[in-house]
Design a protein around this motif. Structure first.
Motif, PDB file in Angstrom:
ATOM      1  N   SER A 271      32.485  13.695 101.910  1.00 17.26           N
ATOM      2  CA  SER A 271      31.175  13.981 101.943  1.00 17.26           C
ATOM      3  C   SER A 271      30.403  13.591 101.443  1.00 17.26           C
ATOM      4  CB  SER A 271      30.874  15.453 102.201  1.00 17.26           C
ATOM      5  OG  SER A 271      30.228  15.709 101.001  1.00 17.26           O
TER       6      SER A 271
ATOM      7  N   ILE B 258      33.218  14.732  93.217  1.00 19.55           N
ATOM      8  CA  ILE B 258      32.226  14.952  93.564  1.00 19.55           C
ATOM      9  C   ILE B 258      30.896  14.742  93.408  1.00 19.55           C
ATOM     10  CG2 ILE B 258      31.249  16.902  94.659  1.00 19.55           C
ATOM     11  CD1 ILE B 258      34.515  17.683  93.708  1.00 19.55           C
TER      12      ILE B 258
ATOM     13  N   THR C  25      28.912  13.321  99.333  1.00 19.83           N
ATOM     14  CA  THR C  25      28.821  13.295  97.761  1.00 19.83           C
ATOM     15  C   THR C  25      30.407  14.093  97.233  1.00 19.83           C
ATOM     16  OG1 THR C  25      28.247  15.713  98.378  1.00 19.83           O
ATOM     17  CG2 THR C  25      26.536  14.020  97.631  1.00 19.83           C
ATOM     18  N   GLN C  26      30.880  13.614  98.205  1.00 19.92           N
ATOM     19  CA  GLN C  26      32.605  14.373  97.773  1.00 19.92           C
ATOM     20  C   GLN C  26      33.507  12.969  98.402  1.00 19.92           C
ATOM     21  OE1 GLN C  26      34.036  18.298  99.330  1.00 19.92           O
ATOM     22  NE2 GLN C  26      36.098  18.061  97.840  1.00 19.92           N
ATOM     23  N   TYR C  27      34.124  12.632  97.792  1.00 13.26           N
ATOM     24  CA  TYR C  27      35.061  10.961  97.513  1.00 13.26           C
ATOM     25  C   TYR C  27      36.681  11.770  97.466  1.00 13.26           C
ATOM     26  CZ  TYR C  27      32.134   8.173  98.903  1.00 13.26           C
ATOM     27  OH  TYR C  27      30.829   7.116  99.257  1.00 13.26           O
ATOM     28  N   ARG C  28      37.873  11.215  98.352  1.00 15.63           N
ATOM     29  CA  ARG C  28      38.952  12.020  98.346  1.00 15.63           C
ATOM     30  C   ARG C  28      39.940  10.946  98.000  1.00 15.63           C
ATOM     31  NH1 ARG C  28      40.540  16.621 100.666  1.00 15.63           N
ATOM     32  NH2 ARG C  28      39.556  18.111  99.818  1.00 15.63           N
TER      33      ARG C  28
ATOM     34  N   ASP D 203      39.752  14.741  94.165  1.00 15.36           N
ATOM     35  CA  ASP D 203      38.189  14.359  94.383  1.00 15.36           C
ATOM     36  C   ASP D 203      37.305  14.599  93.949  1.00 15.36           C
ATOM     37  OD1 ASP D 203      39.473  15.148  97.056  1.00 15.36           O
ATOM     38  OD2 ASP D 203      37.705  17.428  96.993  1.00 15.36           O
TER      39      ASP D 203
ATOM     40  N   GLU E  19      35.295   9.470 102.403  1.00 11.35           N
ATOM     41  CA  GLU E  19      34.338   9.687 102.591  1.00 11.35           C
ATOM     42  C   GLU E  19      34.644  11.544 102.329  1.00 11.35           C
ATOM     43  OE1 GLU E  19      31.036   7.605 102.665  1.00 11.35           O
ATOM     44  OE2 GLU E  19      30.301   9.725 102.985  1.00 11.35           O
TER      45      GLU E  19
END
Lengths: 370, 303
Positions: free
Chosen positions: A84, A144, A86-89, A142, A82
């Protein structure tokens, strides 16, 4: 009740009483059936439980449920973090190849997830909350989100990955619109990274998958081919399924050999401790009025051709060598019908013991009453 | 009841003519075989095919061991539960037929009797096809489950786990269900004949005089239908007590009833004397039930 004294006579059929198991070491096609065929092979066209199940055998998703624990586990993505809320990699598995031989890249993942969000896709329920998919490098993607999403991984289990180059080449960039009847390449063909690949699909008749030799993973089990044939008629299907109602029975080998002709997914096992032998006998009761007729009948049964016909039907080991000589090798070398000598050596004929039999039954009654 | 009916004592010859055939039939095909079985129960095995009738009571001694008594009690419990369920289900059915329009009644009765047109074995196998793990019942439940799962995905929730079939067959539940299914007509028909004779103006009177529906049912309908209830209970309880096929086919390993144990004595165990003793204990139990009922009936008549 008063049973006549039997005079034992000729013909003996040896058979071992035994167990039947459904598991088998020999690799054979796994055949299954249900009421209807899959609607399409296009992985984003129709969200249908049966279709999704078949798609999952051909196409991999980034993550998938472990079938035993039902926990989400890595599939095409080996790890994720994670960045952030709202952002997963996602980091992609290296050296993954589609069944056409091309390598999986981040472009394919971005393309496939976007394809699931296309207008003609029926997988919007799984892309809910996705804002954008972005390639970071060749092995990193990513996702988003428009807001924090605790079920993102669960959603990804139903989003399978297709080759971008393959879709573009075959004019299948958008999912097939289910409202149109036009032919569509991705509807009839498949090119995934999954454990199985499509061999053939004749809609409403038969779908055949074979093992993908280049799959990155290690497949449990010995299934090399999966054959799915939809059976529409309820009664036919039930009849087919009923044979699977029990998994284990105590049966004589000939009966099992007969059943194995109809259902290849049946095995026969003799307990390693040995088992019981039984023979059918032809007997002429003392004082029978027409012993000559009986002898004529026995002679007829012992005739090689007649014995062959009987044996072809009952599939028990025939004691008639002349009849056996006429039988095909598939019969003569069948280990179910003729168990190996070392196994037979452990088996014995049961002897009726009038003292023990009631006690044995009482023990049985006791077990069942417990 | 009717003056036209003459006492059989004053008409001995015609009575004898009528009664000889059935008495002969009963003696030859019922009393004589049962007598042989009764004699066996006092015997012992003298060889694989010979029974020596020695007058021993060992078979009865063994049959009254706790193991067999407990199976008797279990059979009795299963039969009682079956009878009770038949009564609870059968009473409203019998009421409905009684109060149905006269032109419908024969059709409704036909519906009750229709299952008898098919052999019990076939009906039992049909029930088994219905209740198997791959049967229609589990199929239907599975469809509903999938539907619920699909509805969940519609609102963005996780789909449910795959449907696992419910084990309906091969347990005590299946035995009771099968027995209720088989014996229900035996309960409905006597109830119907009792309710049909019931004077319906009594019900109206009770309602007119201020009794509620429930009170009318309990204090008017049930007492007047009592002979039918007793007949229905006996005619259901006794065959259910000796049920063999249903527990054998639909029951699990722990569902044996006394009839299954008796069958094994005659077949696998080859212990006919013991099987005969068990059979006669079962018959005595049924005798006692019937004796109680007729004593009660006599008391009612005398009162």
């Amino acid at each position: 009740m008063p049973s006549p004294m039997f005079q034992r006579c000729a013909l003996t059929l040896v058979s071992a009483a035994c167990l039947l198991l459904s598991a088998q070491a020999q690799a054979k096609p796994f055949k299954w059936s249900s009421a209807s065929d899959i609607p399409t092979l296009d992985i984003h066209s129709q969200n249908n439980a049966l279709g999704n199940g078949v798609h999952a055998a051909i196409y991999d998703s980034l993550v998938y449920y472990n079938s035993k624990t039902f926990k989400v586990e890595p599939r095409l993505a080996t790890s994720w973090k994670e960045v952030s809320p709202t952002q997963y990699r996602f980091t992609l598995r290296a050296d993954v190849k589609f069944s056409d031989g091309s390598a999986l890249t981040a472009d394919d993942v971005v393309f496939s997830l976007e394809r699931a969000r296309a207008k003609t896709s029926n997988f919007h329920v799984y892309t809910q909350g996705f804002s954008r998919i972005a390639k970071v490098d060749a092995r990193t993607v990513d996702i988003i989100l428009s807001g924090p999403n605790p079920v993102l991984l669960n959603q990804l289990t139903e989003l399978r990955i297709m080759s971008k180059a393959w879709a573009e080449k075959n004019k299948s960039v958008d999912p097939k619109d289910i409202k149109t009847k036009e032919e569509y390449f991705a509807h009839r063909n498949a090119n995934g990274t999954g454990p199985f690949m499509l061999k053939s699909w004749e809609q409403d008749v038969r779908l055949t998958l074979v093992r993908n030799p280049n799959w990155w993973g290690k497949l449990e089990g010995n299934v090399t081919e999966i054959v799915y044939s939809p059976i529409k008629a309820e009664a036919t299907r039930i009849a087919a399924l009923l044979s699977g109602e029990v998994d284990l029975v105590l049966e004589y080998n000939g009966d099992i050999a007969q059943a194995m002709v109809e259902d290849s997914d049946i095995g026969f096992v003799i307990p390693k401790e040995g088992s019981q032998l039984n023979s059918d006998n032809l007997c002429i009761p003392k004082g029978a009025p027409h012993p000559k007729n009986a002898h004529a009948f026995i002679n007829y049964l012992l005739d090689a051709e007649a014995g062959k016909k009987i044996t072809e039907t009952i599939l028990y080991p025939t004691p008639n060598d002349a009849a056996k000589a006429l039988m095909p090798d598939a019969y003569k070398n069948n280990p179910v019908i003729f168990p190996p000598a070392d196994v037979l050596a452990k088996c014995e004929y049961a002897k009726f013991n009038s003292e023990l039999q009631p006690k044995y039954e009482e023990a049985f009654t006791r077990v069942r009453a417990a | 009841m009717s003056g036209a009916l003459q006492d059989w004592k004053s008409q001995k010859k015609p009575f004898a003519a009528v009664v000889t055939a059935p008495v002969f039939w009963l003696a030859l095909f019922f009393v004589a075989p049962m007598a042989i079985v009764w004699l066996y129960s006092f015997g012992q095995n003298a060889g694989p095919a010979d029974i020596e009738i020695s007058g021993t009571l060992d078979n009865y001694k063994r049959a009254t061991e706790w193991l067999y008594v407990s199976i008797f009690l279990k059979s009795f419990a299963v039969a009682t539960l079956t009878t009770l369920l038949c009564l609870i289900i059968g009473f409203p059915v019998a009421m409905a037929i009684t109060f149905a329009a006269p032109k419908w009644r024969p059709w409704l009765l036909l519906g009750i009797m229709l299952p008898f047109w098919t052999n019990l074995l076939i009906r039992t196998y049909a029930l088994m096809a219905l209740m198997g793990t791959n049967g229609y019942m589990n199929k239907g439940l599975g469809e509903l489950w999938e539907g619920a799962s699909w509805l969940r995905t519609l609102v963005g929730m996780q789909p449910l786990d795959a449907w696992t079939p419910v084990q309906l067959l091969y347990n005590n539940f299946a035995v009771v269900l099968g027995l209720v299914y088989v014996h229900l007509p035996f309960m409905v028909l006597p109830l119907y004949s009792a309710l049909d004779r019931l004077d319906k103006s009594l019900i109206e009177a009770s309602l007119d005089l201020g009794a509620g529906h429930f009170k009318t049912f309990m204090q008017i309908v049930v007492p007047l239908a009592a002979p039918g209830i007793v007949a229905g209970v006996m005619i259901t309880l006794i065959p259910a007590l000796g049920a063999y096929l249903t527990p054998d086919l639909m029951g699990g390993t722990d569902s044996q009833m006394i009839a299954n144990v008796i069958e094994r004595q005659f077949k696998r165990a080859n212990d006919w004397p013991f099987g005969a003793a068990l059979s006669f204990l079962l018959i005595y139990a049924m005798f006692i039930l019937i004796a109680f009922q007729s004593m009660r009936a006599n008391k009612v008549k005398a009162a």
